[in-house]
Design an enzyme around this catalytic site. Structure first.
Site, short mmCIF file in Angstrom:
data_model
loop_
_atom_site.label_atom_id
_atom_site.label_comp_id
_atom_site.label_asym_id
_atom_site.label_seq_id
_atom_site.Cartn_x
_atom_site.Cartn_y
_atom_site.Cartn_z
N HIS A 22 0.82 -1.23 0.00
CA HIS A 22 0.00 0.00 0.00
C HIS A 22 0.85 1.28 0.00
O HIS A 22 0.33 2.36 -0.29
CB HIS A 22 -0.94 0.03 1.21
CG HIS A 22 -2.00 -1.02 1.19
ND1 HIS A 22 -2.89 -1.14 0.15
CD2 HIS A 22 -2.31 -2.01 2.07
CE1 HIS A 22 -3.71 -2.16 0.39
NE2 HIS A 22 -3.37 -2.72 1.55
N ASP A 28 -2.75 -10.35 -2.72
CA ASP A 28 -3.32 -9.95 -1.43
C ASP A 28 -4.81 -9.65 -1.66
O ASP A 28 -5.23 -9.32 -2.77
CB ASP A 28 -2.58 -8.70 -0.92
CG ASP A 28 -3.01 -8.27 0.48
OD1 ASP A 28 -2.36 -8.69 1.45
OD2 ASP A 28 -4.01 -7.52 0.60
N HIS A 39 -6.39 -7.08 -0.69
CA HIS A 39 -6.56 -5.65 -0.98
C HIS A 39 -5.76 -5.24 -2.22
O HIS A 39 -4.71 -5.83 -2.51
CB HIS A 39 -6.08 -4.81 0.20
CG HIS A 39 -6.74 -5.13 1.51
ND1 HIS A 39 -6.19 -6.02 2.42
CD2 HIS A 39 -7.90 -4.69 2.06
CE1 HIS A 39 -6.98 -6.11 3.48
NE2 HIS A 39 -8.03 -5.32 3.28
N ASP A 93 -5.00 -12.83 3.38
CA ASP A 93 -6.31 -12.28 3.77
C ASP A 93 -7.40 -12.64 2.77
O ASP A 93 -8.55 -12.24 2.94
CB ASP A 93 -6.24 -10.76 4.04
CG ASP A 93 -5.29 -10.01 3.13
OD1 ASP A 93 -4.82 -10.59 2.14
OD2 ASP A 93 -5.03 -8.82 3.43
C1 SP5 Z 1 -1.29 -5.16 3.91
C2 SP5 Z 1 -2.77 -5.17 4.17
O1 SP5 Z 1 -3.41 -6.20 4.04
N1 SP5 Z 1 -3.33 -4.02 4.59
C3 SP5 Z 1 -4.74 -3.94 4.84
C4 SP5 Z 1 -5.14 -2.63 5.40
C5 SP5 Z 1 -6.62 -2.57 5.70
N2 SP5 Z 1 -6.89 -1.53 6.60
C6 SP5 Z 1 -8.25 -1.14 6.82
C7 SP5 Z 1 -9.02 -2.18 7.57
C8 SP5 Z 1 -9.74 -1.66 8.77
C9 SP5 Z 1 -10.38 -2.83 9.48
N3 SP5 Z 1 -10.37 -2.68 10.89
C10 SP5 Z 1 -10.31 -3.93 11.61
C11 SP5 Z 1 -11.52 -4.18 12.42
C12 SP5 Z 1 -11.55 -5.62 12.87
N4 SP5 Z 1 -12.84 -5.97 13.31
ZN ZN Z 2 -4.38 -7.10 2.48
#
Ligand code: SP5
Ligand code: ZN
Length: 338
Positions: free
Chosen positions: A159, A193, A195, A282
């Site tokens: 990212h 990934d 994302h 993920d």
């Molecule tokens: C490297 C990578 O996979 N980065 C992912 C970043 C996602 N960030 C935003 C997600 C916000 C989710 N919050 C977690 C709540 C858990 N219940």
């Molecule tokens: Zn990710």
């Protein structure tokens, strides 16, 4: 196959307490135990030869990152403490990238970051150590005659753009790797990934010698929201060298693998010398951040599909947050390359 692990002591120094998202303030999912889970599982297999890389500085960060951004990352947390701040540093007011960074380091966090990802006292040390591990893996493939090397890089990188951090990423390891390999031949990056790899995309967006392919949850509703649509295809000489495949919630093995297989046709036509893989677990069905429904066998099949390309390959760890599952998923993904 060889596995290069981020220096363990250094990666442990990046452990933010919590993050702020729509879910409120929750425990930070990108934790040192992710590293432990993967490393321990790999140590128990017979097909890997594990190297732990040194911590310390990296010389080639400026090949993909801007100097003022690197200065910010290196100094921000110390300055934050010096100005009376406590604990982790994270932004809540963001720049539109016009103007200039405020002199106050805490204020500048919203200029150099695009989300609430915290910076800790050990973030710079850990991010540099992760970049070191990636570049050591890169050397083994480029000059060391290794066919495929896995970098257990933490914190992750895909990212991070040339001048902004976010999404738990600070230095873009896949981009550092690909920029290095591109001095010797064409490079294809495949980002699997969950994302979109917005930082990697942005860094190579105008380049025709680096193909960027990403399969990810549709940014119409999923992080990072402002990048990763199918109509982002590259610019200038890079026109046609970015391929985004946004996927719906709940994707299962068969559909995912069909899209990946179509993407590898495009990759073969590009005829790269090297392959860089940004892998995140993920996409797995029980990941706490993901919505996809891939099984452990499905994750193994992604590895097999990419290994079949039979290119000199550097595999770089990105996300994946169900800690107890990560070891098994990494073993399944990597086994086809060994
Ligand atoms: C490297 C990578 O996979 N980065 C992912 C970043 C996602 N960030 C935003 C997600 C916000 C989710 N919050 C977690 C709540 C858990 N219940
Ligand atoms: Zn990710």
């Amino acid at each position: 196959m060889k596995v290069v692990c981020t220096n363990n002591e250094a990666q442990r120094r990046h452990a933010p307490e919590s993050e702020l998202s729509r879910a409120g303030v929750t425990p930070y999912p990108e934790c040192p135990e992710r590293y432990d889970a993967i490393r321990t599982a790999l140590e128990e297999t017979t097909f890997v030869d594990i190297i732990e890389s040194a911590a310390g500085g990296v010389e080639s960060l400026a090949t993909v990152h801007e100097a003022d951004y690197l200065d910010f990352l290196r100094t921000a947390h110390t300055a934050w403490l010096g100005s009376g701040g406590e604990g982790d540093l994270s932004a809540c007011v963001f720049s539109d990238a016009n103007g200039h960074p405020p002199a106050d380091p805490a204020a500048a966090t919203g200029y150099y970051g695009f989300d609430t990802t915290p910076i800790t006292a050990g973030t710079w040390t850990a991010a540099c150590a992760a970049a070191n591990a990636t570049l050591e893996a890169t050397d083994l493939v480029r000059d060391g005659g290794e066919h495929a090397v896995y970098a257990l890089s933490r914190p992750p990188g895909h990212h991070a753009t040339g001048n902004r951090f976010g999404g738990y990423c600070f230095l873009n390891h896949a981009a550092l790797c690909a920029a290095n390999l591109a001095t010797k031949g064409k490079v294809a990056i495949v980002d699997v990934d969950y994302h979109h790899g917005n930082g990697t995309q942005e860094i190579f967006y105008a380049r025709g010698d680096v193909l960027f392919i990403s399969l990810h949850a549709d940014p119409e509703w999923e992080y990072p929201l402002y990048w990763g649509r199918a109509d982002e295809t590259g610019s200038g000489e890079g026109h046609g060298a970015t391929l985004n495949i946004p996927l719906p919630r709940g994707v299962q093995n068969a559909d995912y693998l069909r899209h990946l297989s179509a993407a590898t046709q495009r990759l073969r036509a590009f005829a790269p010398t090297y392959l860089v893989v940004s892998v995140g677990f993920d996409t797995w069905k029980n990941d706490p951040l993901g919505t996809f429904q891939l099984s452990a066998e499905g994750i193994g099949a992604i590895g097999a599909c990419l290994a079949e390309l039979a290119l000199p390959t550097v595999i770089i760890q990105e996300g994946g947050y169900d800690v107890p599952a990560l070891g098994d998923l990494a073993v399944r993904f990597l086994a086809p390359f060994a």
